[in-house]
Motif scaffolding. Structure first.
Motif, PDB file in Angstrom:
ATOM      1  N   GLN A   1      94.703 -72.273 -91.726  1.00 28.68           N
ATOM      2  CA  GLN A   1      95.316 -71.376 -92.687  1.00 28.68           C
ATOM      3  C   GLN A   1      94.449 -70.133 -92.838  1.00 28.68           C
ATOM      4  O   GLN A   1      93.223 -70.201 -92.849  1.00 28.68           O
ATOM      5  N   ASP A   2      95.101 -68.977 -92.935  1.00 27.28           N
ATOM      6  CA  ASP A   2      94.370 -67.728 -93.103  1.00 27.28           C
ATOM      7  C   ASP A   2      93.681 -67.713 -94.460  1.00 27.28           C
ATOM      8  O   ASP A   2      94.255 -68.097 -95.478  1.00 27.28           O
ATOM      9  N   GLU A   3      92.429 -67.271 -94.449  1.00 25.45           N
ATOM     10  CA  GLU A   3      91.690 -67.170 -95.706  1.00 25.45           C
ATOM     11  C   GLU A   3      92.291 -66.060 -96.554  1.00 25.45           C
ATOM     12  O   GLU A   3      92.570 -64.958 -96.070  1.00 25.45           O
ATOM     13  N   LEU A   4      92.488 -66.351 -97.827  1.00 27.36           N
ATOM     14  CA  LEU A   4      93.077 -65.375 -98.733  1.00 27.36           C
ATOM     15  C   LEU A   4      92.115 -65.120 -99.877  1.00 27.36           C
ATOM     16  O   LEU A   4      91.677 -66.049-100.559  1.00 27.36           O
ATOM     17  N   THR A   5      91.760 -63.863-100.074  1.00 29.11           N
ATOM     18  CA  THR A   5      90.945 -63.449-101.207  1.00 29.11           C
ATOM     19  C   THR A   5      91.614 -62.224-101.835  1.00 29.11           C
ATOM     20  O   THR A   5      92.652 -61.758-101.354  1.00 29.11           O
ATOM     21  N   LEU A   6      90.990 -61.712-102.883  1.00 26.37           N
ATOM     22  CA  LEU A   6      91.539 -60.509-103.513  1.00 26.37           C
ATOM     23  C   LEU A   6      91.340 -59.271-102.645  1.00 26.37           C
ATOM     24  O   LEU A   6      92.023 -58.261-102.848  1.00 26.37           O
ATOM     25  N   SER A   7      90.448 -59.361-101.670  1.00 30.11           N
ATOM     26  CA  SER A   7      90.180 -58.205-100.802  1.00 30.11           C
ATOM     27  C   SER A   7      90.664 -58.387 -99.367  1.00 30.11           C
ATOM     28  O   SER A   7      90.819 -57.404 -98.638  1.00 30.11           O
ATOM     29  N   ARG A   8      90.907 -59.622 -98.963  1.00 30.22           N
ATOM     30  CA  ARG A   8      91.364 -59.904 -97.595  1.00 30.22           C
ATOM     31  C   ARG A   8      92.588 -60.809 -97.633  1.00 30.22           C
ATOM     32  O   ARG A   8      92.614 -61.754 -98.436  1.00 30.22           O
ATOM     33  N   PRO A   9      93.581 -60.582 -96.787  1.00 26.66           N
ATOM     34  CA  PRO A   9      93.715 -59.414 -95.904  1.00 26.66           C
ATOM     35  C   PRO A   9      94.056 -58.148 -96.687  1.00 26.66           C
ATOM     36  O   PRO A   9      94.347 -58.218 -97.886  1.00 26.66           O
ATOM     37  N   CYS A  10      94.009 -57.019 -96.007  1.00 25.52           N
ATOM     38  CA  CYS A  10      94.336 -55.754 -96.661  1.00 25.52           C
ATOM     39  C   CYS A  10      95.805 -55.746 -97.088  1.00 25.52           C
ATOM     40  O   CYS A  10      96.624 -56.531 -96.596  1.00 25.52           O
ATOM     41  N   SER A  11      96.132 -54.847 -97.998  1.00 24.68           N
ATOM     42  CA  SER A  11      97.514 -54.749 -98.481  1.00 24.68           C
ATOM     43  C   SER A  11      98.470 -54.531 -97.321  1.00 24.68           C
ATOM     44  O   SER A  11      98.215 -53.711 -96.429  1.00 24.68           O
ATOM     45  N   HIS A  12      99.576 -55.287 -97.330  1.00 25.41           N
ATOM     46  CA  HIS A  12     100.525 -55.200 -96.223  1.00 25.41           C
ATOM     47  C   HIS A  12     101.942 -55.411 -96.759  1.00 25.41           C
ATOM     48  O   HIS A  12     102.150 -55.906 -97.859  1.00 25.41           O
ATOM     49  N   CYS A  13     102.899 -55.023 -95.949  1.00 28.97           N
ATOM     50  CA  CYS A  13     104.305 -55.192 -96.308  1.00 28.97           C
ATOM     51  C   CYS A  13     104.649 -56.683 -96.310  1.00 28.97           C
ATOM     52  O   CYS A  13     104.345 -57.393 -95.344  1.00 28.97           O
ATOM     53  N   PRO A  14     105.278 -57.199 -97.365  1.00 27.81           N
ATOM     54  CA  PRO A  14     105.609 -58.624 -97.393  1.00 27.81           C
ATOM     55  C   PRO A  14     106.661 -59.026 -96.360  1.00 27.81           C
ATOM     56  O   PRO A  14     106.788 -60.215 -96.056  1.00 27.81           O
ATOM     57  N   LYS A  15     107.375 -58.054 -95.791  1.00 28.00           N
ATOM     58  CA  LYS A  15     108.435 -58.378 -94.830  1.00 28.00           C
ATOM     59  C   LYS A  15     107.925 -58.291 -93.388  1.00 28.00           C
ATOM     60  O   LYS A  15     107.985 -59.262 -92.642  1.00 28.00           O
ATOM     61  N   CYS A  16     107.416 -57.118 -92.983  1.00 26.95           N
ATOM     62  CA  CYS A  16     107.004 -56.949 -91.587  1.00 26.95           C
ATOM     63  C   CYS A  16     105.511 -57.193 -91.388  1.00 26.95           C
ATOM     64  O   CYS A  16     105.028 -57.184 -90.249  1.00 26.95           O
ATOM     65  N   LYS A  17     104.767 -57.378 -92.489  1.00 28.53           N
ATOM     66  CA  LYS A  17     103.326 -57.666 -92.459  1.00 28.53           C
ATOM     67  C   LYS A  17     102.495 -56.492 -91.950  1.00 28.53           C
ATOM     68  O   LYS A  17     101.299 -56.651 -91.671  1.00 28.53           O
ATOM     69  N   ALA A  18     103.093 -55.309 -91.836  1.00 24.50           N
ATOM     70  CA  ALA A  18     102.342 -54.136 -91.383  1.00 24.50           C
ATOM     71  C   ALA A  18     101.365 -53.697 -92.472  1.00 24.50           C
ATOM     72  O   ALA A  18     101.688 -53.718 -93.666  1.00 24.50           O
ATOM     73  N   ARG A  19     100.182 -53.310 -92.056  1.00 17.64           N
ATOM     74  CA  ARG A  19      99.166 -52.856 -93.009  1.00 17.64           C
ATOM     75  C   ARG A  19      99.617 -51.562 -93.671  1.00 17.64           C
ATOM     76  O   ARG A  19     100.146 -50.656 -93.015  1.00 17.64           O
ATOM     77  N   ILE A  20      99.429 -51.477 -94.974  1.00 16.32           N
ATOM     78  CA  ILE A  20      99.838 -50.292 -95.723  1.00 16.32           C
ATOM     79  C   ILE A  20      98.731 -49.252 -95.632  1.00 16.32           C
ATOM     80  O   ILE A  20      97.590 -49.508 -96.016  1.00 16.32           O
ATOM     81  N   ARG A  21      99.066 -48.069 -95.117  1.00 16.66           N
ATOM     82  CA  ARG A  21      98.085 -47.006 -94.981  1.00 16.66           C
ATOM     83  C   ARG A  21      97.705 -46.452 -96.354  1.00 16.66           C
ATOM     84  O   ARG A  21      98.450 -46.564 -97.309  1.00 16.66           O
ATOM     85  N   LEU A  22      96.548 -45.815 -96.408  1.00 14.67           N
ATOM     86  CA  LEU A  22      96.023 -45.316 -97.675  1.00 14.67           C
ATOM     87  C   LEU A  22      96.984 -44.329 -98.324  1.00 14.67           C
ATOM     88  O   LEU A  22      97.223 -44.382 -99.539  1.00 14.67           O
ATOM     89  N   ARG A  23      97.577 -43.438 -97.514  1.00 20.37           N
ATOM     90  CA  ARG A  23      98.470 -42.435 -98.095  1.00 20.37           C
ATOM     91  C   ARG A  23      99.781 -43.043 -98.596  1.00 20.37           C
ATOM     92  O   ARG A  23     100.502 -42.415 -99.366  1.00 20.37           O
ATOM     93  N   ASP A  24     100.077 -44.264 -98.132  1.00 20.73           N
ATOM     94  CA  ASP A  24     101.287 -44.953 -98.591  1.00 20.73           C
ATOM     95  C   ASP A  24     100.985 -45.945 -99.710  1.00 20.73           C
ATOM     96  O   ASP A  24     101.856 -46.712-100.105  1.00 20.73           O
ATOM     97  N   ASN A  25      99.742 -45.904-100.212  1.00 17.14           N
ATOM     98  CA  ASN A  25      99.330 -46.880-101.225  1.00 17.14           C
ATOM     99  C   ASN A  25      98.856 -46.198-102.506  1.00 17.14           C
ATOM    100  O   ASN A  25      98.111 -46.790-103.283  1.00 17.14           O
ATOM    101  N   ILE A  26      99.292 -44.945-102.704  1.00 17.18           N
ATOM    102  CA  ILE A  26      98.941 -44.215-103.924  1.00 17.18           C
ATOM    103  C   ILE A  26      99.883 -44.664-105.043  1.00 17.18           C
ATOM    104  O   ILE A  26     101.107 -44.617-104.876  1.00 17.18           O
TER     105      ILE A  26
END
Length: 261
Positions: A48-73
Motif C-alpha cells: 500500500q502506498d504510504e500516505l501522509t499529510l505531505s505525501r503524495p503531492c496534491s493530485h486530481c482524485p479522478k485522473c491522479k495527475a499532480r496539481i501544478r502550483l499555479r493550479d493550486n492557488i
C-alpha cells in the motif's frame, strides 16, 4: 490591509485543512488496521502506498495527475479553471473552495474581534482546529484525538497566562465539559439501552471548556442542540426519510467558536 492579509493567510490555511480533512481519517484507519493485525499476530498487508499529510503531492482524485502550483492557488485557481481539473477536465468538488472561504472568513473575523495579539493568534489556531474537526466528524463520525488532545492542552496553557480566562475556570471547564456530556450519555443509555453520542463529543466539549472556561458551556450545548435539531429536521423534511444518526461535533464546534467571539 491587515484584515486582507489575514484573509489571504486564512485562505492558504484552508487549502491545507482540505488535505488534513481528507487524509487524516484515512491515515488513522490504516494505523488502526496495522495495530489490529499486530495484536492478532496477522501478517500486515504490504504494497500500500504510504500516505501522509505531505505525501503524495496534491493530485486530481479522478485522473491522479499532480496539481501544478499555479493550479493550486486557493479560490483563484478554482475560478480560473471553472471548477475543473486542468489535466482531465473532471469536475472538482465545490467543497474545497467552500472550506477555503470559510477558513479565510472566520480567520479574518477572529483577528478583527480579538486583534493581532497572542489571544488573536491562538484564537485563529482554535478556529482552524474546530473547522477541521467539524468536517471530519461530518464525513466520518470521528473526532480524532490527534487534534483534540493537543488543543485541549494548548487551551489550558494559554489560560495559565489568562489569555482568554483565568486558569481555575479553564481547568473546571475542561473537567465539567467532559463530565457533563459523559453523564448525559450514561443517563440516556440507562433509560434507552442505546448509545446517544460518541465519546469524541465529550472530549470536544472538554476542549472548548479548556479554552473558554466553564461559564459558557451550558449555552454552548444549548445552542448546538437547537441548531442541530433545526438542521436535522430540515434535512428529514427535504429528504423525506428518517436520519439514524447525526454528527454533533460540528454544532458543538460552531457554538464554541461563537462563544469565543
Amino acid at each position: 490591509i491587515a484584515l486582507l492579509l489575514t484573509l489571504a493567510v486564512g485562505l492558504c490555511i484552508g487549502s491545507f485543512l482540505n488535505v488534513v480533512i481528507v487524509r487524516l481519517p484515512i491515515m488513522l484507519k490504516k494505523q488502526w488496521m496495522r495495530e489490529a493485525h499486530e495484536i492478532l499476530h496477522l501478517e500486515i498487508p504490504s504494497g500500500q502506498d504510504e500516505l501522509t499529510l505531505s505525501r503524495p503531492c496534491s493530485h486530481c482524485p479522478k485522473c491522479k495527475a499532480r496539481i501544478r502550483l499555479r493550479d493550486n492557488i486557493p479560490i483563484l485557481s478554482y475560478i480560473r479553471l471553472f471548477g475543473k481539473c486542468a489535466s482531465c477536465g473532471g469536475r472538482i468538488s465545490s467543497r474545497y473552495p467552500i472550506i477555503e472561504l470559510t477558513t479565510g472568513g472566520l480567520t479574518a473575523i477572529t483577528i478583527y474581534c480579538l486583534g493581532i495579539t497572542y489571544t488573536g493568534i491562538l484564537g485563529c489556531l482554535l478556529t482552524w482546529a474546530l473547522i477541521t474537526l467539524s468536517f471530519i466528524d461530518y464525513d466520518t463520525n470521528l473526532l480524532p484525538d490527534n487534534i483534540i488532545f493537543p488543543f485541549l492542552w494548548l487551551g489550558l496553557i494559554a489560560n495559565y497566562f489568562e489569555l482568554f480566562i483565568n486558569f481555575r475556570s479553564a481547568f473546571i471547564g475542561a473537567c465539567l465539559g467532559y463530565g457533563f456530556l459523559w453523564s448525559i450519555f450514561h443517563i440516556h443509555k440507562f433509560i434507552s439501552g442505546k448509545d446517544g453520542m460518541g465519546y469524541g463529543d465529550f472530549k470536544l466539549l472538554s476542549l472548548i471548556g479548556a479554552w473558554l472556561g466553564w461559564q459558557p458551556l451550558f449555552l454552548v450545548v444549548l445552542l448546538a442542540s437547537i441548531v442541530g435539531l433545526i438542521f436535522t429536521t430540515t434535512r428529514m423534511l427535504l429528504d423525506g426519510k428518517n436520519i439514524d444518526s447525526i454528527a454533533f461535533g460540528p454544532y458543538l464546534a460552531s457554538a464554541g467558536w461563537i462563544m469565543m467571539i
